[in-house]
Design an enzyme around this catalytic site. Structure first.
Site, PDB file in Angstrom:
ATOM      1  N   CYS A 106      65.660  61.154 -17.730  1.00  9.72           N
ATOM      2  CA  CYS A 106      65.277  59.744 -17.531  1.00  9.72           C
ATOM      3  C   CYS A 106      66.343  58.742 -17.955  1.00  9.72           C
ATOM      4  O   CYS A 106      66.674  57.831 -17.201  1.00  9.72           O
ATOM      5  CB  CYS A 106      64.005  59.434 -18.327  1.00  9.72           C
ATOM      6  SG  CYS A 106      62.805  60.754 -18.359  1.00  9.72           S
TER       7      CYS A 106
ATOM      8  N   HIS B 140      53.488  32.459  -8.392  1.00 13.56           N
ATOM      9  CA  HIS B 140      54.252  32.127  -7.183  1.00 13.56           C
ATOM     10  C   HIS B 140      55.621  31.565  -7.533  1.00 13.56           C
ATOM     11  O   HIS B 140      55.727  30.790  -8.464  1.00 13.56           O
ATOM     12  CB  HIS B 140      53.462  31.100  -6.370  1.00 13.56           C
ATOM     13  CG  HIS B 140      54.082  30.790  -5.049  1.00 13.56           C
ATOM     14  ND1 HIS B 140      54.116  31.705  -4.015  1.00 13.56           N
ATOM     15  CD2 HIS B 140      54.712  29.678  -4.607  1.00 13.56           C
ATOM     16  CE1 HIS B 140      54.735  31.149  -2.979  1.00 13.56           C
ATOM     17  NE2 HIS B 140      55.117  29.928  -3.320  1.00 13.56           N
TER      18      HIS B 140
ATOM     19  N   GLU C 255      52.444  38.762  -6.214  1.00 17.58           N
ATOM     20  CA  GLU C 255      51.306  37.900  -5.867  1.00 17.58           C
ATOM     21  C   GLU C 255      50.589  38.417  -4.619  1.00 17.58           C
ATOM     22  O   GLU C 255      49.409  38.141  -4.413  1.00 17.58           O
ATOM     23  CB  GLU C 255      51.744  36.456  -5.678  1.00 17.58           C
ATOM     24  CG  GLU C 255      52.613  36.203  -4.459  1.00 17.58           C
ATOM     25  CD  GLU C 255      52.997  34.729  -4.307  1.00 17.58           C
ATOM     26  OE1 GLU C 255      52.086  33.888  -4.282  1.00 17.58           O
ATOM     27  OE2 GLU C 255      54.212  34.429  -4.226  1.00 17.58           O
TER      28      GLU C 255
ATOM     29  N   LYS D 204      69.803  59.047 -16.130  1.00 16.65           N
ATOM     30  CA  LYS D 204      69.481  58.776 -14.717  1.00 16.65           C
ATOM     31  C   LYS D 204      69.307  57.283 -14.466  1.00 16.65           C
ATOM     32  O   LYS D 204      69.894  56.709 -13.560  1.00 16.65           O
ATOM     33  CB  LYS D 204      68.214  59.550 -14.332  1.00 16.65           C
ATOM     34  CG  LYS D 204      67.699  59.394 -12.929  1.00 16.65           C
ATOM     35  CD  LYS D 204      66.748  58.229 -12.707  1.00 16.65           C
ATOM     36  CE  LYS D 204      65.586  58.094 -13.629  1.00 16.65           C
ATOM     37  NZ  LYS D 204      64.503  59.035 -13.428  1.00 16.65           N
TER      38      LYS D 204
ATOM     39  N   TYR E 297      61.189  64.053  -6.839  1.00 16.24           N
ATOM     40  CA  TYR E 297      61.674  62.952  -7.688  1.00 16.24           C
ATOM     41  C   TYR E 297      63.197  63.040  -7.885  1.00 16.24           C
ATOM     42  O   TYR E 297      63.917  62.078  -7.668  1.00 16.24           O
ATOM     43  CB  TYR E 297      61.089  63.077  -9.092  1.00 16.24           C
ATOM     44  CG  TYR E 297      59.683  62.651  -9.353  1.00 16.24           C
ATOM     45  CD1 TYR E 297      58.605  63.484  -9.048  1.00 16.24           C
ATOM     46  CD2 TYR E 297      59.427  61.436  -9.966  1.00 16.24           C
ATOM     47  CE1 TYR E 297      57.312  63.110  -9.363  1.00 16.24           C
ATOM     48  CE2 TYR E 297      58.126  61.057 -10.287  1.00 16.24           C
ATOM     49  CZ  TYR E 297      57.074  61.903  -9.985  1.00 16.24           C
ATOM     50  OH  TYR E 297      55.811  61.527 -10.299  1.00 16.24           O
TER      51      TYR E 297
ATOM     52  N   GLU F  36      66.095  60.551  -6.309  1.00 13.73           N
ATOM     53  CA  GLU F  36      66.727  59.591  -7.230  1.00 13.73           C
ATOM     54  C   GLU F  36      68.244  59.780  -7.241  1.00 13.73           C
ATOM     55  O   GLU F  36      69.010  58.815  -7.151  1.00 13.73           O
ATOM     56  CB  GLU F  36      66.157  59.749  -8.642  1.00 13.73           C
ATOM     57  CG  GLU F  36      64.712  59.287  -8.741  1.00 13.73           C
ATOM     58  CD  GLU F  36      64.105  59.405 -10.129  1.00 13.73           C
ATOM     59  OE1 GLU F  36      63.090  58.752 -10.377  1.00 13.73           O
ATOM     60  OE2 GLU F  36      64.645  60.153 -10.973  1.00 13.73           O
TER      61      GLU F  36
ATOM     62  N   CYS G 114      64.609  64.191 -21.316  1.00 17.51           N
ATOM     63  CA  CYS G 114      64.528  62.747 -21.053  1.00 17.51           C
ATOM     64  C   CYS G 114      65.786  62.028 -21.536  1.00 17.51           C
ATOM     65  O   CYS G 114      66.398  61.271 -20.783  1.00 17.51           O
ATOM     66  CB  CYS G 114      63.284  62.180 -21.733  1.00 17.51           C
ATOM     67  SG  CYS G 114      63.193  60.384 -21.630  1.00 17.51           S
TER      68      CYS G 114
END
Ligand code: NDP
Length: 464
Positions: free
Chosen positions: A45, A445, A450, A48, A176, A180, A40
């Site tokens: 992660c 909003h 939303e 990346k 993945y 990526e 990681c």
């Protein structure tokens, strides 16, 4: 000295387990052969995501014009980014190390091999003994079946070592990592071709989500060659103008015949395999599965009672937060007198493509297996920012609802910040949220999210 716990591997799972066990008063040693932080932090992660941020500026600069901006000359410096990224990784690594030391964990920079159920031998020849051993050695890129010339290709580890940006890249795989990194390279200006053996990207994800993301990625200029396999890689003989790279010829086969592509870099991301080789596990009688993963029970205990394993080495849910949770639960259970097991269902996750993908809960295909009366709410819309930026990207949201209980079973989305949304929708699913609860929630909003609380009519009403 005999330790209470000896952890092999200084990645997300091992570090968490070591620190929590030490906090519970255990005498803990941790052995790491490379750098603290694991996949990681060092080659996953963290670096990346920094590359993803870098790549997205390119799009932002384009979009800015629609908002009245005139930008000057733009130049991207790969080497500078790499240096800054590597420095950040080193900073985090140092924090991992100091946090372990602060917690009272003894660190050994060495490779460990299990000698018996309570002893490991280090690469310097010394041995360490402990009542409990935790294997947290993670995973490693799977090279897949051998292909002539595969040594000319790189994997995700090699991607983080690239000193220069390759101009023409062939990415093999469509999981993945492949997607990526393909997006990072494409947004930074490389020509990217993704070669996948299947018909569609991201096996296992919701079908509509896969289709939508594939269209989005094609629209940023990623070329997909579905149903293609690489059969051979060789030097192309012609010099590439990207001087750091010798041009490569990538030979492929598909149902219609064969094809050759020229590239400066071939990046293969064919999945990852558990790091169990040469650890002495089999000799000790620790049962491994066909993929080489340590087989563990719900408490992360292996077939040898003093040996536990957490994280990718167990090949359960191969995500950092899961390794951390497994490591924490292990330490609480064994050293904190608060036994608990980790729930491996309901896993929010994101794929940091651009646009990104966020998901939590069941896919439509999975939901239909258990919930025949399934309502599918779906919306595909142009985000507000695109009205002026002119970007053609569309946001995709999907909610799956069991008509009988009104429970929301799954959320699948493609668009900006959908990874962040998956985190929060995950909380609502954890609470057993109903569609009525979504409807009763007032919209924020103007946001994209939303749309999730204003989904009125199901797009599909399954009644199996
Ligand atoms: P994935 O399992 O996600 O994808 C592997 C890809 O390689 C698939 O497209 C698969 O194709 C293909 N493949 C496998 N074997 C072959 C073969 N022999 N020939 C051709 N293609 C092949 O693995 P990754 O390496 O992308 O990632 C590993 C894990 O790391 C992920 O599962 C995830 O858990 C984790 N990860 C998570 C991230 C995140 O949370 N954002 C980021 C990066 C990694 P097919 O579909 O046909 O099987």
């Amino acid at each position: 000295m005999r330790y209470d716990l000896l952890v092999i591997g200084g990645g997300s799972g091992g570090v968490r387990a070591a620190r929590i066990a030490a906090n519970h008063g255990a005498r803990v040693a941790l052995v790491e052969q490379y750098r603290m932080g694991g996949t990681c932090v060092i080659r996953g992660c963290v670096p990346k995501k920094l590359m993803v941020y870098a790549s997205r500026f390119a799009q932002e600069f384009e979009e800015a014009a629609g908002f009245g901006w005139t930008l000057g000359e733009r130049r991207f410096d790969w080497a500078q980014l790499k240096a800054r990224r590597d420095a950040e990784v080193a900073r985090i690594e140092a924090i991992y190390r100091s946090n372990l030391l602060k917690a009272g964990v003894t660190l050994f920079d060495a490779r460990a091999v299990l000698q018996d159920a309570h002893t490991v031998r280090l690469s310097d020849g010394s041995t360490l003994a402990a009542d409990t051993i935790l294997v947290a050695t993670g995973g490693w890129p799977d090279a897949g079946p051998p292909v002539p010339g595969q040594e000319l290709a790189i994997d995700s580890n090699g991607f983080f070592e690239l000193a220069q940006q390759p101009r023409r890249v062939v990415v093999q795989g469509a999981g993945y990592i492949a997607l990526e990194l393909a997006c990072v390279l494409r947004l930074l200006g490389s020509e990217v071709t993704v070669v996948l053996r299947a018909a569609q990207i991201l096996r296992g994800f919701d079908e509509e989500l896969r289709t939508h993301l594939a269209q989005e990625l094609a629209s940023v200029g990623i070329r997909f060659l579905a149903g293609h396999s690489i059969t051979r890689i060789e030097h192309a003989g012609t010099a590439s103008d990207a001087d750091a790279f010798g041009a490569l010829a990538v030979h492929m086969e598909h149902a219609g015949g064969t094809e050759v592509l020229e590239a400066d870099c071939v990046l293969r991301a064919l999945g990852r395999k558990p790091n169990t080789q040469g650890l002495g596990l089999e000799a000790l009688g620790v049962v491994l599965d066909a993929a080489g993963a340590v087989v563990v029970d719900a408490h992360s205990r292996s077939s040898v009672p003093s040996v536990y394993a957490v994280g990718d080495v167990t090949n359960r849910v191969n995500l950092t937060p899961m390794a951390i949770r497994e490591g924490h639960a292990f330490a609480d259970s064994v050293f904190g007198k608060t036994p608990r097991v980790v729930d491996h269902t309901l896993v929010p996750s994101a794929v940091f493509t651009t646009p990104e993908l966020g998901t939590v809960g069941l896919t439509e295909e999975q939901a239909l297996q258990q919930y025949p009366q399934l309502d599918v709410y779906r919306t595909v819309f142009r985000p507000m920012k695109a009205t002026l930026s002119g970007h053609t990207s569309k946001v995709f949201f999907k909610l799956l609802v069991d008509r009988v209980s009104d429970r929301v079973l799954g959320f699948h989305a493609v668009g900006p910040d959908t990874g962040e949304m998956a985190q929060l929708v995950g909380v609502t699913l954890q609470l057993g949220a109903t569609k009525a609860a979504f409807d009763a929630t007032l919209a924020v909003h103007p946001t994209a999210a939303e749309e999730l609380v204003t989904l009125r009519t199901p797009a599909v009403r399954h009644n199996l």
